[in-house]
Design a protein around this motif. Structure first.
Motif, short mmCIF file in Angstrom:
data_model
loop_
_atom_site.label_atom_id
_atom_site.label_comp_id
_atom_site.label_asym_id
_atom_site.label_seq_id
_atom_site.Cartn_x
_atom_site.Cartn_y
_atom_site.Cartn_z
N TRP A 134 7.82 3.38 -3.87
CA TRP A 134 6.90 2.47 -4.69
C TRP A 134 8.00 1.86 -5.85
N ARG B 4 0.86 -1.12 -0.09
CA ARG B 4 -0.06 -0.01 0.03
C ARG B 4 0.81 1.36 0.01
N GLU C 186 1.07 -6.05 -9.87
CA GLU C 186 0.78 -6.23 -8.54
C GLU C 186 1.91 -6.62 -7.59
N ASP D 50 -9.93 6.65 -3.13
CA ASP D 50 -9.56 5.43 -2.36
C ASP D 50 -8.34 4.77 -2.99
N SER D 51 -7.92 4.99 -4.29
CA SER D 51 -6.81 4.47 -4.79
C SER D 51 -5.92 5.52 -5.69
N LEU E 297 -3.61 4.01 0.88
CA LEU E 297 -4.25 3.81 -0.42
C LEU E 297 -3.58 2.68 -1.01
N SER E 298 -4.55 1.99 -1.79
CA SER E 298 -3.89 1.11 -2.81
C SER E 298 -3.64 1.65 -4.15
N VAL E 299 -2.57 1.00 -4.89
CA VAL E 299 -2.09 1.72 -6.11
C VAL E 299 -2.47 0.77 -7.21
N LYS E 300 -3.31 1.36 -8.27
CA LYS E 300 -3.52 0.75 -9.45
C LYS E 300 -2.78 0.87 -10.51
N ASP F 1 -3.51 5.89 -9.09
CA ASP F 1 -2.90 5.27 -10.45
C ASP F 1 -1.32 5.36 -10.19
#
Lengths: 307, 307
Positions: B217, B177, B271, B190-191, B264-267, B193
């Motif tokens: 990241w 995350r 993955e 919420d996420s 947050l999640s990362v799109k 890019d």
DNA sequence: TGAAGTCCATGACGATTACGCATACCAGAC
DNA sequence: GTCTGGTATGCGTAATCGTCATGGACTTCA
């Protein structure tokens, strides 16, 4: 000085002392001075903050703390020695069993059982040594022996008062016998009456001091005449053959009697039962030791059958 | 000098070296000089007639013989220490379990599991310490820990190449995350890019040299700007809250995020799976350790469920 | 009752051991 | 080059550990 800082040599010395029952004997066995052993033990006791040995007139005995330390020391030292073997590239000593025996078992039972085992399980190595009952019992407790063949007489007391108690299995129970020269008047019959034993000359075991006088028929109502004393069975039996006197022998020794000696039973007195027992620590037995125990059991049974 | 004559302090020193991975560090931990440790090891190697350590630029690693000695040394030293406790009249340490953990597990999983275990099994004592993955792995091998909570990232390699391989159980597997200040534009959704991460300022983990740059990241196609470096999670998260930069966090840490930080999640990128694993030696686990392992498993499961 | 034997403990001394200090050496980072 | 990790080693000192010699407690035997 904490116990965590003990030295391995101190543990080794302690194990030897536990096995010998005497600082002096342990010193001799280790090639040390009695003084050195005394100091090592003292330092160990200082580290343990408790006396490990109870000093007595004739040597030492383990205290409760001493037993704790002995049990642990045995596993520690075994582990160290196993490491040494592993580093030297030697196979783990998994295939060997160490047996101690009381002299009476050495002439017949021991060679038969070992020979049978060598036939049935050639891969098992048996190493044995002779010793007195207390010495062998101490060696069992010190982890130096896996099994011990011992003689036991009424009242068949436990071998020592320590805990855990040793596991004891009776291999044979037969009555005490009498060895006489074939030239002796008594040798004419298959058995003699206890009354006829008065006035005989005897060949005794160790000089004296032993709780009971070995070699002389027990319970005679006279002070026996000790003509010779000998610990060695071969000597004893040949003394008998030479007509130097009579002596008692365990029935299991009968097959090994040399020419010139007759083995008789004795009637008319209280029955003198003698047991041949196999003792060991109560822990599970390693495989080779179990096989040797089997071999000893069946050798003892074979001894009983044809009789 | 035979190996049977090694000294216990040499074994202790050796265990410490095996655990620390460095003579110098072991010396520090033991209150010795590096020189003393070097000599002890040299003497041990002389006794073993084989090098036990492979000297490398950044410390030492165990050789094959070294592993043999370590395994044995652990059981010997444990036995000695158990003797010391027994002599001191202390209860055997049967009710305690020693757990090592990687920092990411310390904020949420560890306290929850320990608290749950204290409720369900109050008699079990848990002692824990934090450490890096290699340090914990070495401690497992040196017998100083029963269990170790570790983080693992693709390609999920075995923890070390030694044998026997450690037993590893995955407690949770979730994606990495991103921690952002609530005041940050990205915090609105919420996420985020992965493309939006270009040009951000980062709070990294340990300064540098670590194989991969923790905190940034992974896989960004630019050279990231490291605004701060911090190993401590509390510091890192408060730096984030203060708007000093972004950082990556394992999902399991989310419940412990302080006010002012959004997780947050990362799109949009590959993955980034991260595992929380529980490692131990392949031997059967003592009872209290098994209970703690259960508690850790269910705490990890609870962490997953409500998410 | 005294002499001799058993056992363990202990003071004195000498040799070995094991530590710390300082230093040397090596390789990588900058 | 110089600094910073790491390990190895010469040297001087302090502690450890063995032996020798002696002493004390006790039993056995004459």
């Amino acid at each position: 000085m904490d116990f965590t800082d003990v030295s391995l040599v101190a543990l080794r010395v302690f194990r030897e002392v536990a096995e010998r029952g005497t600082l002096t004997a342990a010193a001799g066995a280790l090639g040390y001075t009695q003084s050195a052993v005394s100091r090592q033990i003292a330092s160990l006791e200082r580290a343990a903050r408790a006396p490990l040995l109870e000093r007595r007139r004739d040597g030492v005995r383990l205290t409760a703390a001493g037993h704790v330390v002995l049990r642990r020391a045995v596993t520690v030292l075994d582990e160290i020695d196993a490491t040494a073997r592993e580093l030297a590239g030697l196979p783990a000593e998994a295939g060997t069993v160490r047996l101690g025996w009381f002299a009476s078992a050495g002439a017949v039972l021991l060679p038969r059982a070992v020979a049978a085992l060598r036939r049935s399980h050639p891969s098992i190595t048996v190493s044995t040594r002779e010793g007195s009952t207390p010495a062998l019992v101490r060696a069992l407790r010190a982890g130096t022996l896996d099994l011990a063949l011992l003689a036991s007489a009424p009242p068949f007391r436990p071998l020592d008062g320590e805990s855990p108690p040793l596991t004891v299995r009776t291999l044979a129970e037969r009555s005490l016998r009498l060895a006489v020269p074939v030239t002796h008047p008594l040798a004419a019959a298959d058995s003699v009456d206890v009354a006829d034993l008065r006035g005989q000359r005897w060949i005794a075991g160790s000089s004296v001091g032993d709780e009971r006088l070995m070699g002389v028929w027990p319970g005679l109502d006279e002070r026996p005449v000790i003509a010779h004393t000998a610990r060695d069975w071969l000597a004893k039996l040949h003394l008998v053959a030479a007509g130097c006197g009579l002596t008692t022998v365990p029935a299991s020794l009968a097959p090994a009697a040399p020419a010139g000696v007759r083995i008789l039973s004795v009637k008319g007195g209280p029955e003198e039962r003698r047991r041949l027992v196999l003792a060991r620590l109560p822990h599970p037995l390693p495989e080779p030791a179990a096989r040797l125990a089997d071999a000893l059991r069946s050798a003892a049974a074979d001894l009983d059958e044809p009789a």
